[in-house]
Enzyme design. Structure first.
Site, short mmCIF file in Angstrom:
data_model
loop_
_atom_site.label_atom_id
_atom_site.label_comp_id
_atom_site.label_asym_id
_atom_site.label_seq_id
_atom_site.Cartn_x
_atom_site.Cartn_y
_atom_site.Cartn_z
N GLY A 253 -73.16 -63.03 -77.79
CA GLY A 253 -74.47 -63.81 -77.65
C GLY A 253 -74.92 -63.15 -76.67
N TYR A 254 -76.04 -61.76 -77.13
CA TYR A 254 -76.91 -61.06 -75.80
C TYR A 254 -78.65 -61.45 -76.37
CZ TYR A 254 -72.65 -59.16 -74.72
OH TYR A 254 -71.23 -58.31 -74.38
N THR B 138 -83.71 -54.37 -75.31
CA THR B 138 -83.02 -53.50 -74.23
C THR B 138 -82.96 -54.16 -72.91
OG1 THR B 138 -83.97 -51.76 -76.17
CG2 THR B 138 -83.58 -50.90 -73.60
N GLU C 55 -68.13 -52.28 -76.59
CA GLU C 55 -68.05 -52.06 -77.57
C GLU C 55 -68.65 -50.83 -78.28
OE1 GLU C 55 -70.97 -55.48 -78.28
OE2 GLU C 55 -72.13 -54.23 -80.08
N ASN D 113 -79.68 -46.00 -79.10
CA ASN D 113 -79.25 -43.80 -78.40
C ASN D 113 -80.14 -43.94 -77.49
OD1 ASN D 113 -77.14 -44.12 -81.02
ND2 ASN D 113 -77.97 -42.69 -82.10
#
Ligand SMILES: Cc1cc2nc3c(=O)[nH]c(=O)nc-3n(C[C@H](O)[C@H](O)[C@H](O)COP(=O)(O)OP(=O)(O)OC[C@H]3O[C@@H](n4cnc5c(N)ncnc54)[C@H](O)[C@@H]3O)c2cc1C
Length: 392
Positions: A127-128, A135, A243, A373
């Protein structure tokens, strides 16, 4: 570095392949093709229990934490083989949450969570992201406030993948709203069945299910805080590096290129043979070379991990390369298969049941999952090449 595997690593590959050939049954495949990455109480759950019984979720952990004491290269090889076979192996709980608990957790964190993770019994959703914090993660607003011996959590997360099958949330929260943004963040483990949690499905274009998750006065013991209060940014960025490394395994790409090589020789519905087209042959050969590069990048990143360092720049390079390669392979597959390539996933008359039609829709996800990216290119410029940071 030496990219050749040693005798022990080759023996390990053989052991993993034997396990897969004995345990990837038609029943498991049938369930996976029906449910994708869902983990109902059936063949997939049984398969996970077998992995747990072998100790393979914690294979590269120290023995004191219930691991087998093998290396990150061993874990990388196992994950590549599982991906090649198209079956679920160690997930982010194992590859990025557990190592952060091991490095930074309190003794209670370690004894409480690691044994459960090693057995495959504890699965975390990560959970971010929030609606206003992607971002720019440091602007997150989900709050945890201390009330006696509990944290009380309020707020919501978006794109919370796997919450529907998770047992816990690796939750990133604000614990100090007053100071520097990055220094007021902590990580708390929250049982997913805690009162006050609600989960709503959110489907991506690929059909992949992710979720919104809401926390309304959710209470957890203060001991569920990972490591130290307000030091969460260090744990989150470390977990995100791991990750990226785990997300960028090339096993599924190796499989895709092997399958495309066979399909290139088979006549299409109109009788034409893709391999007769020099342009397609050239793109297939390029994909073959690129998959080899991606494989070697994986060896490099896991070897650095084995030396005790988290390879931030290397996994950023690897993640950009493999995610863009996945898209090129999906594009190539659709050109190679012609109109049949557009038949929907799971359609009976589609080549390989529409695997490549689905890959085409899934591929974009990997270009921003675990950090976009564009941002990773900044990471390479700043940390790899010592360039000034954005805005200075
Ligand atoms: C299917 C799916 C599953 C996901 N699973 C999870 C999950 O399990 N857990 C979780 O926490 N999150 C998850 N995410 C969220 C994902 O990590 C974010 O989408 C990603 O970090 C980007 O954030 P954002 O969507 O808010 O885009 P934004 O941050 O708004 O970015 C939009 C665009 O602007 C660019 N951009 C932004 N800032 C900069 C900059 N400084 N320099 C250059 N370019 C910039 C980005 O590269 C991007 O192209 C998932 C997302 C999806 C779609």
């Amino acid at each position: 570095m030496d990219f050749e595997l040693d005798a022990g690593q080759y023996a390990w590959l053989t052991e993993v392949r034997e396990f897969l050939s004995e345990n990837v049954t038609p029943e498991l495949r049938a369930e996976l093709s029906e449910h994708d990455l869902e983990f109902p109480n059936g063949e997939v759950a049984r398969f996970r229990r077998k992995i747990g019984a072998k100790g393979w979720f914690g294979l590269n952990w120290p023995r004191e934490y219930g691991g087998l004491g093998l290396g990150a290269v061993h874990q990388h090889l196992l994950m590549s083989e599982f991906e090649y076979a198209g079956v679920p192996g160690p997930d982010l709980t194992v590859t990025s949450v557990a190592p952060m608990i091991m490095r930074h957790g309190t003794e209670q964190n370690k004894t409480e969570w690691l044994p459960q993770i090693a057995k495959g019994e504890m699965i975390c959703a990560v959970g971010y992201s929030e609606a206003e914090a992607g971002t720019d993660l440091a602007s997150l607003r989900t709050r945890a406030t201390r009330d006696g011996e509990h944290w009380v959590i309020n707020g919501s997360k978006i794109w919370n993948s796997g919450a529907q099958r998770a047992t816990h949330e690796w939750l990133c929260v604000r614990t100090d709203p007053t100071g520097v943004r990055h220094r007021g963040i902590s990580v708390i483990i929250v049982p997913i069945d805690s009162p006050g949690i609600s989960i709503r499905p959110l489907y991506a274009w690929s059909g992949y299910r992710t979720n919104e998750i809401h926390f309304d006065d959710v209470r957890v013991p203060v001991t569920n805080l990972i490591g130290e209060i307000n030091r969460g940014w260090t744990y989150i960025t470390g977990a995100l590096d791991l990750e990226r490394g785990a997300l960028t395994n090339a096993g599924d790409l190796r499989r895709a290129v092997d399958e495309l090589r066979d399909l290139a020789r088979s006549p299409r519905r109109d009788g034409s043979v893709p391999a007769d087209d020099a342009g397609l042959r050239r793109r297939l050969a390029q994909a073959e070379a690129d998959v080899e590069v991606a494989t070697l990048m994986g060896y490099e990143a896991s070897s650095i991990l084995d030396s005790g360092v988290i390879p931030t720049v290397e996994v950023s390079v690897e993640k950009i390369f493999t995610s863009e390669l996945r898209q090129r392979i999906a594009n190539l597959a659709l050109d190679l298969l012609g109109p049949d390539g557009l038949l929907a996933h799971r359609s009976e008359s589609a080549p390989l049941a529409g695997k490549f039609e689905r890959l085409y829709r899934v591929a974009p996800l990997m270009r921003f999952g675990g950090g976009t990216n564009e941002v990773l290119r900044d990471v390479i410029a700043q940390r790899g090449h010592g360039m000034p940071s954005y805005g200075r």
